[in-house]
Enzyme design. Sequence first.
Site, short mmCIF file in Angstrom:
data_model
loop_
_atom_site.label_atom_id
_atom_site.label_comp_id
_atom_site.label_asym_id
_atom_site.label_seq_id
_atom_site.Cartn_x
_atom_site.Cartn_y
_atom_site.Cartn_z
N ASP A 1 -33.08 -0.82 -13.64
CA ASP A 1 -33.85 -1.54 -14.65
C ASP A 1 -35.35 -1.36 -14.52
OD1 ASP A 1 -35.16 -4.42 -13.43
OD2 ASP A 1 -33.71 -3.34 -12.18
N ARG B 1 -45.81 -7.88 0.64
CA ARG B 1 -44.93 -8.98 0.25
C ARG B 1 -44.03 -9.40 1.41
NH1 ARG B 1 -42.12 -6.94 -5.08
NH2 ARG B 1 -42.52 -4.93 -4.09
N LYS C 1 -34.58 6.91 -3.47
CA LYS C 1 -33.39 6.67 -4.30
C LYS C 1 -32.88 7.98 -4.90
CE LYS C 1 -34.21 1.89 -5.80
NZ LYS C 1 -34.25 1.00 -6.96
N ASP D 1 -29.08 0.50 -8.86
CA ASP D 1 -30.09 -0.38 -8.31
C ASP D 1 -29.40 -1.74 -8.13
OD1 ASP D 1 -32.66 -1.50 -7.69
OD2 ASP D 1 -32.71 -2.30 -9.73
N ASN E 1 -39.31 1.88 -10.66
CA ASN E 1 -38.98 2.59 -9.42
C ASN E 1 -37.57 3.19 -9.45
OD1 ASN E 1 -37.73 0.06 -9.28
ND2 ASN E 1 -37.79 0.02 -7.05
N GLU F 1 -34.27 -11.32 -8.44
CA GLU F 1 -35.05 -10.48 -7.55
C GLU F 1 -35.05 -11.20 -6.20
OE1 GLU F 1 -36.60 -7.53 -7.96
OE2 GLU F 1 -35.85 -7.31 -10.02
N ASP G 1 -31.28 -5.39 -7.49
CA ASP G 1 -31.96 -6.56 -8.07
C ASP G 1 -32.20 -6.37 -9.56
OD1 ASP G 1 -33.99 -7.85 -5.35
OD2 ASP G 1 -32.01 -6.91 -5.33
N SER H 1 -30.99 0.74 -3.32
CA SER H 1 -31.84 -0.38 -3.68
C SER H 1 -33.10 -0.46 -2.83
CB SER H 1 -31.05 -1.69 -3.53
OG SER H 1 -31.88 -2.82 -3.70
N GLY H 2 -34.19 -0.87 -3.47
CA GLY H 2 -35.41 -1.21 -2.76
C GLY H 2 -35.35 -2.62 -2.22
#
Length: 406
Positions: free
Chosen positions: A349, A238, A326, A193, A352, A202, A195, A281-282
């Site tokens: 972390d 967002r 992912k 991941d 997700n 983030e 962030d 990564s998201g």
Amino acid sequence: MSQRFVVRATGPARPGQTAALGTALVSANCRLLDLSQHVAFGEVTLEALVETADDLGAMLPTAGDVFGLDCRVEKVSAESEALWADVAKDARWVLTLMAPRLSAEVMAEVGALTAEHGLIIERVKRLSAAGQLDMDASPAGAGACLEWRLSGAVEDAVSLREKILALSERFGVDVALQRSNAWRRHRRLICFDMDSTLIQAEVIDELARRHGVYEEVASVTERAMRGELDFQQSFRERMSKLEGLDESVLAEIAESLPLMPGLERLMRYLKCLGYRTAILSGGFTYFARYLQQRLGFDEIHANELVIRDGKVTGEVAEPIVDAGRKAMMLRQIAEREGWDLAQTVAVGDGANDLEMLAAAGLGVAFHAKPLVRRQARQSVSTLGLDGLLYLLGYSAAELEELSRGE
């Protein structure tokens, strides 16, 4: 009639002792069945299982005087052989204990926990550098680590996992228990991941701050945490708050991203060891690409920001990288490269990341919230990202040799 004996020789280590013991066994007409040798703190321990019809009790202790060892001979009973045979069938485990410092109290607690669950400690080995077990402050890239080799059947894995977590929290240490198998030192793919895993930030929050909409974005995040929105819904909402953000801000944020401690050291050694590395990564490809160029990740998979006329539109290109994607990407990369899933590692972390961590052969929650630590099989919370090298089984001495090209 032949009988079996265990020959144990101990003393200050020096060259030629194994040869001398072997010569003595030949003189005693022994058939060698098994052999073990270990040197620690300048002392050698030699153990040999032999079979002979002669009397070793009188011969070998005298021979031991010649090569500077205290030599003892013990007859092997039928009960002992049966016990050894049973132990040989037991599962093998590796317990990794690490933290900035390790105390005798922690060692005692780990020993008591393994005994409570019927696990036999066969060997304890220091993986960290010499003199780094009980330090009040460790330099960058250091930290203390002991590797415990265990054997035995784990009857209640859930209870053992809960007690490991409780011990970790009580003493501020990381305790990881893995099956000891051929895959452990033959992992090939590590997926991260981004962030709050590779970077101490983030990115979407940083973008929101620069655009003056942080409180609005944080409100959407809070709704998602309450379960009112799923990941894709919250992500799109967002993102919509970022409409009109100037593209130049992305470069400014990328240049100031704080890397997670230990990341550069970890990547340097992973490259030397031949691992394939990927960012799943998201977050956004813009920043993942920056890390790729800076640190040499082999591939990146993240969300693509849509930018028109130098402005962020508040949209992202499909498909959105969420928890399921992912895990899917990890499987696809492993299949494409011809690797077993057992040869994969995933590090993250957040909630997700859990699907990805579960799919990998080794899933590690890194500096994660308690909920994620409880659900992940392994966790690292006390050291930097380079602590992963200990979980992979590499010692500081081995890595130093690698640095020197030996």
